[in-house]
Design a protein around this motif. Sequence first.
Motif, PDB file in Angstrom:
ATOM      1  N   ALA A   1      54.166  74.262  46.014  1.00 18.55           N
ATOM      2  CA  ALA A   1      54.624  73.598  47.236  1.00 18.55           C
ATOM      3  C   ALA A   1      55.796  72.671  46.919  1.00 18.55           C
ATOM      4  O   ALA A   1      56.828  72.673  47.597  1.00 18.55           O
ATOM      5  CB  ALA A   1      53.472  72.808  47.860  1.00 18.55           C
TER       6      ALA A   1
ATOM      7  N   LEU B   1      59.705  73.006  48.315  1.00 14.96           N
ATOM      8  CA  LEU B   1      60.302  72.020  49.225  1.00 14.96           C
ATOM      9  C   LEU B   1      61.230  71.038  48.524  1.00 14.96           C
ATOM     10  O   LEU B   1      61.998  70.336  49.167  1.00 14.96           O
ATOM     11  CB  LEU B   1      59.192  71.249  49.948  1.00 14.96           C
ATOM     12  CG  LEU B   1      58.313  72.105  50.867  1.00 14.96           C
ATOM     13  CD1 LEU B   1      57.184  71.281  51.442  1.00 14.96           C
ATOM     14  CD2 LEU B   1      59.134  72.729  51.978  1.00 14.96           C
TER      15      LEU B   1
ATOM     16  N   SER C   1      54.630  67.204  54.850  1.00 19.19           N
ATOM     17  CA  SER C   1      55.020  68.618  54.807  1.00 19.19           C
ATOM     18  C   SER C   1      54.486  69.282  53.540  1.00 19.19           C
ATOM     19  O   SER C   1      54.126  70.462  53.551  1.00 19.19           O
ATOM     20  CB  SER C   1      56.540  68.769  54.897  1.00 19.19           C
ATOM     21  OG  SER C   1      57.153  68.066  53.849  1.00 19.19           O
TER      22      SER C   1
ATOM     23  N   LEU D   1      52.068  72.531  53.494  1.00 19.89           N
ATOM     24  CA  LEU D   1      52.380  73.764  52.764  1.00 19.89           C
ATOM     25  C   LEU D   1      51.271  74.095  51.760  1.00 19.89           C
ATOM     26  O   LEU D   1      50.912  75.256  51.576  1.00 19.89           O
ATOM     27  CB  LEU D   1      53.721  73.638  52.038  1.00 19.89           C
ATOM     28  CG  LEU D   1      54.230  74.954  51.453  1.00 19.89           C
ATOM     29  CD1 LEU D   1      54.498  75.970  52.551  1.00 19.89           C
ATOM     30  CD2 LEU D   1      55.490  74.742  50.636  1.00 19.89           C
TER      31      LEU D   1
ATOM     32  N   GLN E   1      48.629  75.693  53.577  1.00 20.04           N
ATOM     33  CA  GLN E   1      49.023  77.046  53.948  1.00 20.04           C
ATOM     34  C   GLN E   1      48.938  78.002  52.751  1.00 20.04           C
ATOM     35  O   GLN E   1      48.508  79.144  52.871  1.00 20.04           O
ATOM     36  CB  GLN E   1      50.458  76.997  54.495  1.00 20.04           C
ATOM     37  CG  GLN E   1      50.913  78.271  55.163  1.00 20.04           C
ATOM     38  CD  GLN E   1      52.427  78.259  55.329  1.00 20.04           C
ATOM     39  OE1 GLN E   1      53.034  77.196  55.453  1.00 20.04           O
ATOM     40  NE2 GLN E   1      53.021  79.424  55.319  1.00 20.04           N
TER      41      GLN E   1
END
Lengths: 312, 265
Positions: free
Chosen positions: A34, A38, A46, A50, A53
């Motif tokens: 992640a 990013l 965020s 992620l 996810q």
Amino acid sequence: MRYIGKKLAAMIITLLCISFLVYLAFDLIPGDAALAALGTDATPESLAALREQLGLNRPFLERYLEWLVHFVSGDFGTSYKYHLPVADMIVSKLPITVVMAVISFVIMVVISLPIGIYTAKHSGRRIDRIVMALNQIVMSVPHFFMGILITYFFGLILKLFTPGGFVSYETDFWGFLAYIIFPCFAIALPKIAMSVKLLRSSCIEESKKDYVRTAYSKGNNTNKVLYRHVLRNAMIPVITLWGMTLADMLVGSIVIEQVFNIPGIGRILLTSISYRDYPVVEAIIVLIAFVVIVTNFLVDVVYQLIDPRISV
Amino acid sequence: MKRKKIYSPNFIIGLVITGAMLLLILIGFVHTPYDITKMDSAAKLAAPSFKHLMGCDNFGRDIFSRVLKGMGNTFVIAAATVSIGTVCGVIVGAFTGYFGGLLDEVLMRVNDVVFAFPSILLALVFVSIFGTGKYNVIGALGIAFIPSFARIVRGEFIKYREMDYVKSARLAGVGQLRMIFVHILPNAMPVLTSSIMIGFNNAVLAEAGMSYLGIGVQPPSASLGSMLSESQTYLFSAPWYALFPGLMIILMVLGLSLLADRGAK
């Protein structure tokens, strides 16, 4: 058969252990997929989203098992740096490394057998002493320095190949072979020296045994005794050594690839280490370890076919 | 006993080479003809001469001085690696071989796993996790070297543990630790000594390989492997730049392997 089954079980356990340890090691490094996706200036929210996810905050064992299943089915993950599937990055490079290891192995067997037998037959004579002295020196040369020496003499002085002029097997197969034969010799030469030494001493050791005297007394000549009786037994330790060198050659080609500027697995591994592209590093390391362990298993099986006493 | 042995020419050559190498390493620790980081732009890629015995590299640094320091680094790393391997290997091998049983089974399986893992790969894992540098190389190679020592020592202990002298010592009330380290270990020494020498050679080769790949000792420190890697660009114009560091690795390994051969017989 029972022996092979036992070895197979041991191999699978070793494979599992190694994949687990490597996965664990790379899991402990700070930073994850992640963060890599990013960047460092991403907001914690965020990142957390992620991670959720991608399933990064599931328990460790669950992630490991999923990774293992994917790995076995050929999905090695995604590169942090190139955002490409690792499998795609490796697949076209793998043949280079494997072909190099196989050719080096063949060179080693083809050259060391006759020299080993010859020196054993003529042991103590001047020719044997000269060959063995040379052998001892070759054994001490690191393979990458051997590569540099080969580049200098065969590439720069004799101009038999262009250093750095590697051609891929996809564009020109014969050109590819003509180039990699030199790195293969660099890998093979120190191993040739080792196996000549072992084969020679093993032959000499075997020829002192009683069954050799019996074979002579039955009217066999020197060659018959040597090839039918002595060599069969003398080969056993040599085959063990060859089994170990096959793995060495695979790993050794990582270094030799740098000497001869060959874009194989070694190149990807080293650049990925410097970019901290962990999925790639992890995949390649586990893959090489798998190949090494499977090779060792095959050697064990071959070994048992040659010498049935081993399984006892 | 020792005085009766007739030393073979190989052993004497090995002794001379190893002695010379050790002397050079010692000199390198105390003094080098030039500062290894001092660049002399007038002497870039200079050929060997009396001023610069082995010539100069692409920055005009004296190769002889850098080779001396590099040999020192290689020696320290190899010695540390082999020490870790030997100490841990002896402890693991001695206990598993002496006691046997479940401990033996478990530790030997772990041993097999580490053994199956090529040492340079283990080093690469170490470096990609902890970063490059001298101590990480020592750690990685040290761990990679444990299994081979453990295996050898274990074999020796299994051989000796049922011998009569061990049994009678046990009857005399010798404790287990004393038995392992005072009574049995000295008998395993000859085998252990020659495997230490071979291990040292492997460590020298592994260290050189790693610094050749750029993951060992970091610049501006000198190492034989990284000198070889740098020298390749100038192979045609300055072949001596590659020759001398390579030659030193060969001599270090050759000398010790001639000595180890003698020990093995």
